[in-house]
Design a protein around this motif. Structure first.
Motif, PDB file in Angstrom:
ATOM      1  N   GLN A  11      -0.903  -9.856  -9.022  1.00 45.73           N
ATOM      2  CA  GLN A  11      -1.966 -10.031  -7.888  1.00 45.73           C
ATOM      3  C   GLN A  11      -1.487  -9.416  -6.838  1.00 45.73           C
ATOM      4  OE1 GLN A  11      -4.863 -11.463  -9.540  1.00 45.73           O
ATOM      5  NE2 GLN A  11      -3.920 -11.283 -11.292  1.00 45.73           N
ATOM      6  N   ASN A  12      -2.437  -9.690  -5.678  1.00 48.95           N
ATOM      7  CA  ASN A  12      -2.084  -9.640  -4.304  1.00 48.95           C
ATOM      8  C   ASN A  12      -0.784 -10.309  -4.211  1.00 48.95           C
ATOM      9  OD1 ASN A  12      -3.914  -7.721  -3.595  1.00 48.95           O
ATOM     10  ND2 ASN A  12      -5.423  -9.444  -2.992  1.00 48.95           N
ATOM     11  N   LEU A  13       0.382  -9.880  -3.462  1.00 50.50           N
ATOM     12  CA  LEU A  13       1.596 -10.498  -3.403  1.00 50.50           C
ATOM     13  C   LEU A  13       1.481 -11.241  -2.060  1.00 50.50           C
ATOM     14  CD1 LEU A  13       4.044  -8.029  -4.841  1.00 50.50           C
ATOM     15  CD2 LEU A  13       3.207 -10.029  -5.882  1.00 50.50           C
ATOM     16  N   THR A  14       2.138 -12.261  -1.845  1.00 51.43           N
ATOM     17  CA  THR A  14       2.308 -13.017  -0.681  1.00 51.43           C
ATOM     18  C   THR A  14       2.832 -12.129   0.419  1.00 51.43           C
ATOM     19  OG1 THR A  14       2.971 -15.147  -1.813  1.00 51.43           O
ATOM     20  CG2 THR A  14       3.085 -15.121   0.678  1.00 51.43           C
ATOM     21  N   ALA A  15       3.827 -11.531   0.079  1.00 50.82           N
ATOM     22  CA  ALA A  15       4.518 -10.305   1.004  1.00 50.82           C
ATOM     23  C   ALA A  15       5.050  -9.172   0.124  1.00 50.82           C
ATOM     24  CB  ALA A  15       5.433 -10.631   2.012  1.00 50.82           C
ATOM     25  N   LEU A  16       5.262  -7.946   0.592  1.00 50.52           N
ATOM     26  CA  LEU A  16       6.106  -7.085  -0.270  1.00 50.52           C
ATOM     27  C   LEU A  16       6.761  -6.043   0.798  1.00 50.52           C
ATOM     28  CD1 LEU A  16       7.115  -5.628  -2.731  1.00 50.52           C
ATOM     29  CD2 LEU A  16       5.177  -4.034  -2.700  1.00 50.52           C
ATOM     30  N   ILE A  17       8.039  -6.303   1.020  1.00 55.05           N
ATOM     31  CA  ILE A  17       8.683  -5.417   1.989  1.00 55.05           C
ATOM     32  C   ILE A  17       9.780  -4.466   1.309  1.00 55.05           C
ATOM     33  CG2 ILE A  17       8.386  -7.256   3.817  1.00 55.05           C
ATOM     34  CD1 ILE A  17      11.305  -8.011   3.232  1.00 55.05           C
ATOM     35  N   ALA A  18       9.955  -3.472   2.048  1.00 49.29           N
ATOM     36  CA  ALA A  18      10.852  -2.576   1.769  1.00 49.29           C
ATOM     37  C   ALA A  18      12.029  -2.199   2.913  1.00 49.29           C
ATOM     38  CB  ALA A  18      10.679  -1.123   0.992  1.00 49.29           C
ATOM     39  N   GLU A  19      13.294  -1.874   2.804  1.00 51.69           N
ATOM     40  CA  GLU A  19      14.171  -1.477   3.915  1.00 51.69           C
ATOM     41  C   GLU A  19      15.300  -0.638   3.070  1.00 51.69           C
ATOM     42  OE1 GLU A  19      15.892  -2.926   8.113  1.00 51.69           O
ATOM     43  OE2 GLU A  19      15.856  -4.307   6.374  1.00 51.69           O
ATOM     44  N   GLY A  20      15.412   0.598   3.473  1.00 56.89           N
ATOM     45  CA  GLY A  20      16.573   1.270   2.879  1.00 56.89           C
ATOM     46  C   GLY A  20      16.330   1.597   1.570  1.00 56.89           C
ATOM     47  N   VAL A  21      16.954   1.328   0.488  1.00 56.04           N
ATOM     48  CA  VAL A  21      16.858   1.625  -0.924  1.00 56.04           C
ATOM     49  C   VAL A  21      16.633   0.099  -1.421  1.00 56.04           C
ATOM     50  CG1 VAL A  21      18.422   3.417  -1.291  1.00 56.04           C
ATOM     51  CG2 VAL A  21      19.322   1.074  -1.444  1.00 56.04           C
ATOM     52  N   TYR A  22      16.477  -0.848  -0.608  1.00 53.50           N
ATOM     53  CA  TYR A  22      16.285  -2.302  -1.212  1.00 53.50           C
ATOM     54  C   TYR A  22      14.613  -2.566  -1.118  1.00 53.50           C
ATOM     55  CZ  TYR A  22      20.872  -3.825  -2.046  1.00 53.50           C
ATOM     56  OH  TYR A  22      22.228  -3.707  -2.074  1.00 53.50           O
ATOM     57  N   SER A  23      13.855  -3.382  -1.858  1.00 56.11           N
ATOM     58  CA  SER A  23      12.697  -3.904  -1.781  1.00 56.11           C
ATOM     59  C   SER A  23      12.618  -5.218  -2.264  1.00 56.11           C
ATOM     60  CB  SER A  23      11.625  -2.853  -2.590  1.00 56.11           C
ATOM     61  OG  SER A  23      11.832  -2.539  -3.842  1.00 56.11           O
ATOM     62  N   GLY A  24      11.472  -5.941  -2.060  1.00 48.57           N
ATOM     63  CA  GLY A  24      11.502  -7.253  -2.618  1.00 48.57           C
ATOM     64  C   GLY A  24      10.273  -7.995  -2.079  1.00 48.57           C
ATOM     65  N   GLY A  25       9.815  -9.316  -2.449  1.00 53.73           N
ATOM     66  CA  GLY A  25       8.844  -9.916  -1.987  1.00 53.73           C
ATOM     67  C   GLY A  25       8.690 -11.189  -2.907  1.00 53.73           C
TER      68      GLY A  25
ATOM     69  N   GLY B 246      11.113  -6.291   7.067  1.00 55.61           N
ATOM     70  CA  GLY B 246      10.131  -5.286   7.540  1.00 55.61           C
ATOM     71  C   GLY B 246       8.439  -5.607   7.195  1.00 55.61           C
ATOM     72  N   PRO B 247       7.573  -4.558   7.793  1.00 54.85           N
ATOM     73  CA  PRO B 247       6.328  -4.997   7.524  1.00 54.85           C
ATOM     74  C   PRO B 247       5.801  -4.946   6.185  1.00 54.85           C
ATOM     75  CG  PRO B 247       6.383  -2.635   8.026  1.00 54.85           C
ATOM     76  CD  PRO B 247       7.976  -3.475   8.181  1.00 54.85           C
ATOM     77  N   SER B 248       4.833  -6.060   5.772  1.00 53.51           N
ATOM     78  CA  SER B 248       4.468  -6.395   4.435  1.00 53.51           C
ATOM     79  C   SER B 248       3.156  -5.406   4.072  1.00 53.51           C
ATOM     80  CB  SER B 248       3.866  -7.655   3.954  1.00 53.51           C
ATOM     81  OG  SER B 248       3.412  -7.945   3.053  1.00 53.51           O
ATOM     82  N   ASN B 249       3.314  -4.939   2.690  1.00 53.87           N
ATOM     83  CA  ASN B 249       2.278  -4.251   2.189  1.00 53.87           C
ATOM     84  C   ASN B 249       2.278  -4.511   0.706  1.00 53.87           C
ATOM     85  OD1 ASN B 249       0.429  -2.176   1.393  1.00 53.87           O
ATOM     86  ND2 ASN B 249       1.377  -0.381   1.835  1.00 53.87           N
TER      87      ASN B 249
ATOM     88  N   ARG C  15      -0.623  -5.943  -1.018  1.00 56.14           N
ATOM     89  CA  ARG C  15      -2.243  -5.852  -1.589  1.00 56.14           C
ATOM     90  C   ARG C  15      -2.126  -5.017  -2.537  1.00 56.14           C
ATOM     91  NH1 ARG C  15      -6.139  -8.814   0.383  1.00 56.14           N
ATOM     92  NH2 ARG C  15      -7.526  -7.189  -0.090  1.00 56.14           N
ATOM     93  N   VAL C  16      -2.958  -5.247  -3.628  1.00 60.01           N
ATOM     94  CA  VAL C  16      -3.197  -4.243  -4.929  1.00 60.01           C
ATOM     95  C   VAL C  16      -3.983  -2.872  -4.099  1.00 60.01           C
ATOM     96  CG1 VAL C  16      -4.279  -4.022  -6.785  1.00 60.01           C
ATOM     97  CG2 VAL C  16      -3.319  -6.228  -6.566  1.00 60.01           C
ATOM     98  N   ASP C  17      -4.647  -3.353  -3.239  1.00 65.26           N
ATOM     99  CA  ASP C  17      -5.589  -2.053  -2.616  1.00 65.26           C
ATOM    100  C   ASP C  17      -4.665  -1.386  -1.575  1.00 65.26           C
ATOM    101  OD1 ASP C  17      -5.428  -3.624  -0.393  1.00 65.26           O
ATOM    102  OD2 ASP C  17      -7.591  -4.105  -0.379  1.00 65.26           O
ATOM    103  N   GLY C  18      -3.375  -1.566  -1.423  1.00 67.01           N
ATOM    104  CA  GLY C  18      -2.608  -0.976  -0.364  1.00 67.01           C
ATOM    105  C   GLY C  18      -2.844  -1.345   0.916  1.00 67.01           C
ATOM    106  N   LYS C  19      -3.762  -1.631   1.431  1.00 66.67           N
ATOM    107  CA  LYS C  19      -4.140  -2.131   2.820  1.00 66.67           C
ATOM    108  C   LYS C  19      -3.089  -2.984   3.419  1.00 66.67           C
ATOM    109  CE  LYS C  19      -8.955  -1.386   2.353  1.00 66.67           C
ATOM    110  NZ  LYS C  19     -10.418  -1.733   2.470  1.00 66.67           N
ATOM    111  N   GLY C  20      -1.993  -2.581   4.100  1.00 64.42           N
ATOM    112  CA  GLY C  20      -0.737  -3.499   4.395  1.00 64.42           C
ATOM    113  C   GLY C  20      -1.339  -4.234   5.518  1.00 64.42           C
ATOM    114  N   ASP C  21      -0.835  -5.439   5.353  1.00 63.71           N
ATOM    115  CA  ASP C  21      -1.344  -6.281   6.360  1.00 63.71           C
ATOM    116  C   ASP C  21      -0.546  -6.400   7.747  1.00 63.71           C
ATOM    117  OD1 ASP C  21       1.214  -7.710   5.810  1.00 63.71           O
ATOM    118  OD2 ASP C  21       0.183  -9.073   4.412  1.00 63.71           O
ATOM    119  N   GLY C  22       0.838  -5.523   7.612  1.00 61.04           N
ATOM    120  CA  GLY C  22       1.578  -5.584   8.956  1.00 61.04           C
ATOM    121  C   GLY C  22       2.318  -6.573   9.423  1.00 61.04           C
ATOM    122  N   ALA C  23       2.219  -7.778   8.727  1.00 57.48           N
ATOM    123  CA  ALA C  23       2.697  -8.996   9.176  1.00 57.48           C
ATOM    124  C   ALA C  23       4.266  -8.744   8.809  1.00 57.48           C
ATOM    125  CB  ALA C  23       2.522 -10.358   8.263  1.00 57.48           C
ATOM    126  N   MET C  24       5.186  -9.298   9.785  1.00 60.16           N
ATOM    127  CA  MET C  24       6.691  -8.887   9.665  1.00 60.16           C
ATOM    128  C   MET C  24       7.402  -9.979   9.041  1.00 60.16           C
ATOM    129  SD  MET C  24       6.929  -6.203  11.108  1.00 60.16           S
ATOM    130  CE  MET C  24       8.694  -5.998  11.373  1.00 60.16           C
TER     131      MET C  24
END
Length: 342
Positions: free
Chosen positions: A258-272, A82-85, A87-96
């Motif tokens: 800190q700001n994470l390299t990536a954070l993704i979620a899909e269904g009930v799973y999430s990770g990064g 999924g797309p990444s979000n 960052r601490v400020d919640g401004k998702g970068d949209g990278a897949m």
């Protein structure tokens, strides 16, 4: 559009793994060149650290693994994207991104990164996150659980784990391979839930009282927390607090996500992944190492499974060799001179 891209990316990783796992030496490089960008960096665990491009990836990562483990095979427990979000400020970068975890299995017949072979069946835990652009992998973040492998080889470089060693199963419900598109509303809630957990609860620690984090709101009383080698698994919230959370926060009380390299979620799973995703100082004893006051950049990655408002399973990786090196301890050198107890 991002949903279609996500489906394409996940199936590309599934095909990549199949191609790598079944490739002979001659076709291994061709398989990697098909999926990785020519200059794609691969950030791995210390002492491998970084390699660039598929040619170096094959020579410095895959060929040494194959040489060390006869009959090497991969068992993938979770595959999500999924797309990444992150960052601490919640401004998702949209990278897949696509994230996976599981274990490599094989007969451990030759040294791996100088870890002595057992001549018997062994497993190597892995966690991996890959960023896609234009249908190619353009960067990867990977951790192999080297301390767990050392422990299997009878080499102890740290005191016995407070948690339970050698526990790293797939999801209890066997539902972690998300090749089909997941419900978008559930996915959105998982992302929101995980962001609140990471950036509010985890960063809410007052450096004195564990309850200041509100972890009981997020972790089920019977959570299965699958920690890295050197820490071990905690199979209840009570065990998590006594066997990991307390010792970790006494050692690194000012650590902060800190700001994470990536954070993704899909269904009930999430990770990064988070390379330097946690920063802090070594202010208390940890795993036998007295406080050094050293500033720390902690590399790690996580996978969470949510059931309602609480996480019921958590697969956790920390680059322990990199962490301890910042505390003045060379675990790889200790491993080379340790007495094998197997």
């Amino acid at each position: 559009m991002s949903a279609d891209i996500n489906q394409t990316n996940k199936r590309a990783v599934w095909s990549l793994y199949n191609a790598i796992d079944h490739a002979d030496d001659a076709s291994l490089l061709a398989a990697c060149r098909d999926y990785f960008h020519d200059d794609a960096p691969w950030f791995g665990p210390s002492p491998i650290d970084r390699v660039d491009g598929p040619d170096a990836l094959v020579e410095q990562v895959f060929r040494p693994l194959r040489a060390a483990f006869s009959g090497l095979s991969r068992d993938t427990f979770i595959l999500m994207g999924g797309p990444s979000n992150g960052r601490v400020d919640g401004k998702g970068d949209g990278a897949m991104w696509v994230g996976t975890t599981g274990v490599f299995r094989g007969e451990f017949v030759s040294p791996y990164l100088d870890i002595p072979p057992t001549g018997e069946a062994a497993s190597l835990r892995f966690g991996e996150f890959m960023r896609f652009q234009d249908d190619r992998i353009v960067e990867s973040y990977v951790i192999f659980d080297l301390l767990d492998l050392m422990e299997q080889a009878g080499v102890r470089v740290l005191p016995p784990s407070l948690g339970k060693p050698f526990i790293y199963p797939p999801p209890a419900a066997a539902d972690g391979i998300l090749l089909e598109q997941q419900d978008t509303e559930i996915t959105a809630y998982s992302m929101d839930h995980t962001r609140r957990f990471i950036f509010a609860a985890l960063n809410g620690y007052d450096e004195k009282d564990l309850t200041s984090m509100g972890m009981a709101d997020y972790f089920h009383p019977d959570i299965a927390w699958y920690g890295p080698g050197g820490i071990g698994a905690c199979l209840s919230f009570k065990d998590f607090q006594s066997q990991h959370q307390g010792p970790w926060l006494r050692a690194f009380p000012d650590r902060r996500v800190q700001n994470l390299t990536a954070l993704i979620a899909e269904g009930v799973y999430s990770g990064g992944p988070g390379w330097a995703g946690v920063k802090g100082h070594h202010l208390g004893e940890f795993r036998g190492v007295p406080a050094s006051n050293a500033a720390l950049d902690i590399n790690g990655l996580d996978f969470w499974k949510r059931d309602g408002e609480q996480y019921v399973e958590n697969w956790v990786f920390v680059d322990m060799v990199h962490l301890f090196s910042q505390m003045g301890v060379d675990l790889m050198q200790q491993m080379r001179t340790a007495i094998i107890t197997r």
